[in-house]
Every structure is written in structure tokens, then in C-alpha cells.
Design a protein around this motif. Structure first.
Motif, PDB file in Angstrom:
ATOM      1  N   GLN A  61      -1.302   4.639   7.150  1.00  0.00           N
ATOM      2  CA  GLN A  61      -0.718   5.634   7.993  1.00  0.00           C
ATOM      3  C   GLN A  61      -0.299   4.925   9.427  1.00  0.00           C
ATOM      4  O   GLN A  61       0.579   5.085   9.822  1.00  0.00           O
ATOM      5  N   ILE A  62      -1.510   4.216   9.874  1.00  0.00           N
ATOM      6  CA  ILE A  62      -1.342   3.714  11.256  1.00  0.00           C
ATOM      7  C   ILE A  62      -0.413   2.408  11.103  1.00  0.00           C
ATOM      8  O   ILE A  62       0.440   2.330  11.860  1.00  0.00           O
ATOM      9  N   LYS A  76      -1.773  -5.014   5.547  1.00  0.00           N
ATOM     10  CA  LYS A  76      -3.169  -4.413   4.906  1.00  0.00           C
ATOM     11  C   LYS A  76      -2.592  -3.463   3.919  1.00  0.00           C
ATOM     12  O   LYS A  76      -2.949  -3.327   2.503  1.00  0.00           O
ATOM     13  N   GLN A 110       4.702 -14.411  14.314  1.00  0.00           N
ATOM     14  CA  GLN A 110       3.637 -14.656  15.398  1.00  0.00           C
ATOM     15  C   GLN A 110       2.307 -14.376  14.481  1.00  0.00           C
ATOM     16  O   GLN A 110       2.334 -13.617  13.616  1.00  0.00           O
ATOM     17  N   ASP A 111       1.485 -15.155  14.234  1.00  0.00           N
ATOM     18  CA  ASP A 111       0.117 -14.996  13.696  1.00  0.00           C
ATOM     19  C   ASP A 111      -0.901 -14.941  14.937  1.00  0.00           C
ATOM     20  O   ASP A 111      -1.334 -16.046  15.633  1.00  0.00           O
ATOM     21  N   ILE A 112      -1.402 -13.854  15.144  1.00  0.00           N
ATOM     22  CA  ILE A 112      -2.447 -13.729  16.374  1.00  0.00           C
ATOM     23  C   ILE A 112      -3.996 -13.404  15.691  1.00  0.00           C
ATOM     24  O   ILE A 112      -4.519 -12.929  16.510  1.00  0.00           O
ATOM     25  N   ARG A 119       3.178   3.317  11.177  1.00  0.00           N
ATOM     26  CA  ARG A 119       3.568   3.684  12.397  1.00  0.00           C
ATOM     27  C   ARG A 119       3.914   2.543  13.233  1.00  0.00           C
ATOM     28  O   ARG A 119       4.738   2.584  14.201  1.00  0.00           O
ATOM     29  N   TYR A 120       2.958   1.586  12.993  1.00  0.00           N
ATOM     30  CA  TYR A 120       3.098   0.232  13.937  1.00  0.00           C
ATOM     31  C   TYR A 120       4.277  -0.516  13.331  1.00  0.00           C
ATOM     32  O   TYR A 120       5.053  -0.966  14.339  1.00  0.00           O
ATOM     33  N   LEU A 176      -4.960 -11.069  13.755  1.00  0.00           N
ATOM     34  CA  LEU A 176      -5.309  -9.589  13.853  1.00  0.00           C
ATOM     35  C   LEU A 176      -5.558  -8.977  12.088  1.00  0.00           C
ATOM     36  O   LEU A 176      -4.606  -9.606  11.485  1.00  0.00           O
ATOM     37  N   LYS A 195       4.783  11.165   8.036  1.00  0.00           N
ATOM     38  CA  LYS A 195       5.697  11.861   8.733  1.00  0.00           C
ATOM     39  C   LYS A 195       6.051  11.346  10.108  1.00  0.00           C
ATOM     40  O   LYS A 195       4.993  11.054  11.142  1.00  0.00           O
ATOM     41  N   LEU A 196       7.346  11.034  10.579  1.00  0.00           N
ATOM     42  CA  LEU A 196       7.505  10.274  11.967  1.00  0.00           C
ATOM     43  C   LEU A 196       8.186  11.428  12.684  1.00  0.00           C
ATOM     44  O   LEU A 196       8.518  12.341  12.223  1.00  0.00           O
ATOM     45  N   GLU A 197       8.099  11.023  14.102  1.00  0.00           N
ATOM     46  CA  GLU A 197       8.655  11.977  15.048  1.00  0.00           C
ATOM     47  C   GLU A 197       9.871  12.022  15.246  1.00  0.00           C
ATOM     48  O   GLU A 197      10.537  13.054  15.957  1.00  0.00           O
ATOM     49  N   LEU A 220       7.346   0.702  11.957  1.00  0.00           N
ATOM     50  CA  LEU A 220       8.491   1.372  12.221  1.00  0.00           C
ATOM     51  C   LEU A 220       8.455   1.854  13.520  1.00  0.00           C
ATOM     52  O   LEU A 220       8.655   3.062  14.001  1.00  0.00           O
ATOM     53  N   LYS A 261       2.101 -12.455   9.798  1.00  0.00           N
ATOM     54  CA  LYS A 261       0.984 -11.422   9.808  1.00  0.00           C
ATOM     55  C   LYS A 261       0.632 -10.742   8.609  1.00  0.00           C
ATOM     56  O   LYS A 261       1.504 -10.723   7.676  1.00  0.00           O
ATOM     57  N   LYS A 296       8.426  -9.396  14.885  1.00  0.00           N
ATOM     58  CA  LYS A 296       7.450 -10.511  15.256  1.00  0.00           C
ATOM     59  C   LYS A 296       6.882 -11.015  13.881  1.00  0.00           C
ATOM     60  O   LYS A 296       5.490 -11.461  14.025  1.00  0.00           O
TER      61      LYS A 296
END
Lengths: 336, 188
Positions: A250-251, A206, A332-334, A254-255, A336, A233-235, A257, A203, A329
Motif C-alpha cells: 500500500q505504501i 518491493k 536514481q539509485d540511492i 502511494r509513493y 533505499l 484507494k487513492l484520494e 502514484l 530502484k 526518478k
């Protein structure tokens, strides 16, 4: 046998220890088969080598001791008659080459094991695995991770390379040092010692995301950035207590972690008995494991040359890395 | 007199810094919202392909497929970034689409030919990955909105916010159905 009984002349005998191979029950059969086919045939040769090395070591220790005693006697005679006036410490200098000479057979034995046995251990994980004490990772790639502390000199040790499900794995021991001025003297200080693990990813990442050790409340309050990256900042408060996360995306941060990834990361740190930091960048994941242990080394020379412990330990550590690949994963190369 | 001017100057300065911080928080919220939209767009681009593959096999799911198509159109339509209600409607529609797509994925299990179709398998795998990206975008958005709303609702931020026309933003909440506890009896 221990070092004291060894020096005092305990008999040096060949050892055949009971089977201590350890692996998950579902792979134990395959694990034992690889051992029996590739490693076990080498054990007899290396056990003889180990015994010969120990005998040589003891002989050299006795010889060195006799030489040092003789030298001490001569120095004592001369110094009592005031023929020479040199500090006593000066006469200890010959001990250094003697120590080097004594340890040479052991070093040669260990080096032979690394060159002949360890590559066979790593072949268990795939035919493309290589183990080399001399290869090393690219320093410029490591620097771009933004994880390395300030250093003046880098020293690499054992290197492992291979693939799992098409994901390239590179493991390298690394020691970073820097020069520090103290009381008008320059001292060399170790700023990092441990293992660098690099996993390629199918994958594309970015952004650039780093997970670093918690820098403390005050530093976090005063600075919300780290080497040009902004804070994520994580929850999860437990995770926030241990780590600080910074990223350009930022996105994506979170994806990546996820809870599963974090658990694997912690398990890996526990397995390598070290502190962990990591960076996702340039389509790869770099894990930096600070550890005082010297990896991929043989256990005590007084243990039999069965290599069962080494094989089991390396297998456990590699399985943790494979699990990380599956959690993330990376294979995997899907598109995206 | 000088003291009064100094006090007034300090008050103006504090109010300005408060205003700057509010605008920054609102912009982070909008940035996070655009992050969600990027992911929703990816999903919207993927849905027609999934529907095309599904249509070949799922004769009895026509109403579900039509519903998905209509929700997809609703999600991809534009909305007013300054209107919290419009943002809320947009996010609710996105979550409804998520729920319907989840239903479709479950129904795929009833069609063995479709379940084993390679194109469908790949599409489902990609869809799951997009869902994970949407989930990450939602976490970022909700964190940003939480920061903004706290600043807007607490005095004196509330006064500065009303003067600057900075409004609270709606959270991106998970669908009621996906939040409901799972009853094992439904699957037995």
C-alpha cells in the motif's frame, strides 16, 4: 495524388516537400543536424524507390485488370453455352494472388524503409538504440505483470530497445487474440492491440502494483482484489474515476502514484492515442497502451520519402517516455 | 418464541460481523502505523550521518543540531499502540523532527562548502526520497484511520467499539509551519 487519380494515370513525380521537422525549440538545431547527417542522404534513394514502386504497382494493377477481364470474358462465353456450371464467386479466386502480386513492390519499399531508415531515426536517441521488426519481448515476463487479459495467441510486431540515463527502454507492438465459440463456429477475437513499453528501474520495487482501467462501481463493490492484489484507494476522485489501483504494498503504491506521474501517464496515453494500464513489478515499469494505430509505420505511399513526419512523431513519443523516467526518478539509485 | 429467537440470532450475527469489520479496520490502521514507523526508522538511521557531515561545517547551528538529535531519540523510542494519546505524541514528534530537518536543509544553503559536498548531496537526495516514502505512508495511514474512525463513531458501531475497546486513532497531521501559507515577502 490520391488512389483514384493514381489509377487513372496521374503522372508520378518525385516530391520534395518543405521542411516539416518539428521538435522543441531547445533541441531543434540538434534534431535538424541529425536529420541532415543521417536521414536526408537516404531520402533521394528512397524517393526513387517509392516512384519505382508506384510505377510497378500501377503497371501490375493494369495487367491484373486485363487478366481478370479476359478471364471474365472466357467464363461468360462458357457459362452462356452451359459448358461449365461453377458459381461466379469461384472465378474471383484468381484475384487474391493478383492483389498480393500488385502490392508486393509497396510492401518491399516499406520493409526497406523499416530496415534502413528507422534504425537511423532511433540512433538520434542514443547509439545503443536498435529497431527491429522481428525481435520481441519475453512473453513470460509480460504475463507476470498481471495485466494481460486471457488470450490464446500473441503476435508481436516492431521492437525498439535502448537506454536513457541508464534506464533500459523496450517498446514492442503486440496483438493478443483468443478463440471464441459463436453459433457453432470458432472465431478469432482480438483482446488487445497496442504497444507495450517496459522501463527498467535502478530502484527496487518491493511490491507489485497495477493500475488498471476502472472496472465499474458494482464490480468494485463486490470485489476488492485483482489477481491476488489488494485495492489501493487513492484520494484523487478524478483518478479514481478512471483507474483502479491494486498492490501488494500500500505504501509503495502511494509513493509511486504521484500527481506528476499520473499527469505523465495521461499525456503518454494521449500521445499514443490509446487507453493506458501499467504495472510496477520486478524492478521494472510495464506500460500497456491499447491503440488501434499501427506504430512505426510509414505514412501514405503518395507522400514524398522525406521521413520528416515520422522522425518528428517518434521524437515526440520518445520524449514522453523520457519524461516518465525523470518523474519517477527511475534513473536514481540511492540504496533505499 | 421461535421468531424472537430467530431475531435475536440475526442481531447477534450482525453484531459479530460488525465487530469483525471494526477489528479489521483497526488492524489495517495499525499496519499503516507500522508502515510509518518503518519509514521513520529509515529516516532516523539517516539523520546521524547527515548531522556528522553537517557538524564539520555548521558551527553556528549547534542548537538546531542538538534539537534534532533529541527529537530523533524521542521518535525512535517505543510507544503504546493501544493508547491514542501516545500515538499522537509519537506522530507529533515525527512531524517536529521533519520540520527541524527541513530547517537544516534550508540552512545548508548558507554554507557553500557543505552545499557542494558530494556526501552531503547524496545524503540530502536520499533524505528527500525517505520523506516521499513517509508522505506515502502518511496517506495510507490517514486513509485507514479515516475508515476506522467513521466506523467507531457512528451508531451502532460506537456501542460495539466501546464494548470491544476499539478506540479512534489520531490522524497524522502535517506540521503547522508547513501548512501555513507561504509569504513571498519572507524570501525577499
Amino acid at each position: 495524388m490520391n488512389i483514384i487519380s493514381f489509377i487513372f494515370g496521374a503522372p508520378i513525380k518525385a516530391k520534395r516537400q518543405p521542411q516539416r521537422l518539428q521538435a522543441a525549440s531547445n533541441e531543434l538545431e540538434q534534431f535538424k543536424a541529425h536529420y541532415a547527417e543521417h536521414i536526408e542522404p537516404l531520402t533521394r534513394k528512397f524517393e526513387n524507390h517509392r516512384i519505382a514502386s508506384l510505377k510497378a504497382l500501377r503497371q501490375r494493377i493494369y495487367t491484373s485488370f486485363a487478366m481478370l477481364l479476359g478471364l471474365a470474358f472466357v467464363v461468360f462465353l462458357y457459362s452462356t453455352r452451359h459448358y461449365i456450371d461453377v458459381p461466379w464467386l469461384f472465378f474471383l479466386l484468381p484475384a487474391l494472388p493478383l492483389i498480393w502480386w500488385c502490392l508486393r513492390p509497396i510492401k518491399r519499399y516499406k520493409s526497406d524503409v523499416k530496415q534502413q531508415v528507422f534504425p537511423k531515426i532511433f540512433k538520434y536517441f542514443g547509439s545503443d538504440y536498435i529497431f527491429s521488426p522481428t525481435h520481441h519481448m519475453s512473453m513470460s515476463v509480460l504475463k507476470r505483470s498481471k495485466l494481460l487479459p486471457h488470450y490464446d495467441d500473441a503476435h508481436f510486431d516492431d521492437y525498439v530497445q535502448g537506454t536513457h540515463k541508464g534506464v533500459e527502454i523496450v517498446i514492442n507492438e503486440l496483438q493478443l487474440t483468443k478463440e471464441v465459440r459463436r453459433d457453432k463456429r470458432t472465431e478469432t477475437e482480438t483482446v488487445f492491440r497496442g504497444v507495450m513499453v517496459q522501463l527498467s528501474s535502478h530502484k527496487g520495487f518491493k511490491g507489485h502494483t497495477v493500475v488498471v482501467k476502472n472496472r465499474g462501481g458494482l464490480i468494485n463493490f463486490l470485489s476488492d482484489s485483482f489477481k491476488g492484489l489488494t485495492r489501493v484507494k487513492l484520494e484523487d476522485p478524478r483518478f479514481e474515476k478512471q483507474f483502479d489501483v491494486f498492490s501488494t504494498d500500500q505504501i509503495e503504491a502511494r509513493y509511486l502514484l504521484t500527481v506528476g506521474f499520473m499527469e505523465r501517464l495521461q499525456a503518454l496515453a494521449a500521445m499514443f492515442s490509446g487507453k493506458i494500464q501499467c504495472a510496477f513489478y520486478e524492478d521494472k515499469l510495464l506500460i500497456m497502451l491499447a491503440s488501434r494505430d499501427n506504430r512505426f509505420e510509414l505514412g501514405s505511399i503518395f507522400h514524398g520519402a522525406t521521413f520528416e513526419y515520422e522522425f518528428s512523431q517518434i521524437n515526440r513519443e520518445m520524449k514522453q517516455l523520457f519524461a516518465m523516467i525523470e518523474v519517477l526518478k527511475l534513473d536514481q539509485d540511492i540504496g533505499l | 418464541m421461535q421468531g424472537l429467537l430467530l431475531g435475536l440470532g440475526i442481531a447477534v450475527m450482525i453484531a459479530y460481523l460488525w465487530y469483525v469489520s471494526l477489528i479489521k479496520k483497526r488492524n489495517v490502521g495499525r499496519e499503516a502505523l507500522s508502515g510509518i514507523d518503518v519509514q521513520l526508522k529509515k529516516r532516523a538511521n539517516l539523520i546521524p550521518n547527515i548531522l556528522k557531515i553537517a557538524k564539520k561545517f555548521m558551527e553556528h547551528e549547534k542548537s538546531l543540531l542538538t534539537e534534532i538529535t533529541s527529537l530523533r531519540t524521542q521518535v525512535t523510542a517505543g510507544y503504546d499502540l493501544n493508547d491514542p494519546q501516545a500515538i499522537k505524541d509519537h506522530l507529533v514528534a515525527a512531524e517536529q523532527l521533519n520540520s527541524k530537518m527541513g530547517q537544516l536543509m534550508v540552512n545548508v544553503e548558507n554554507y557553500p562548502e557543505l552545499k557542494s559536498d558530494n556526501t552531503m548531496l547524496h545524503a540530502m537526495q536520499t533524505y528527500n526520497e525517505v520523506e516521499e516514502h513517509i508522505s506515502a505512508a502518511r496517506r495510507f495511514y490517514n486513509a485507514a484511520v479515516s475508515d476506522l474512525n467513521t466506523a467507531v463513531e457512528i451508531f451502532p458501531g460506537s456501542i460495539i467499539a466501546s464494548m470491544a475497546n476499539v478506540k479512534v486513532m489520531p490522524f497524522y497531521e502535517a506540521d503547522e509551519a508547513s501548512r501555513a501559507p507561504v509569504d513571498a515577502a519572507d524570501f525577499l
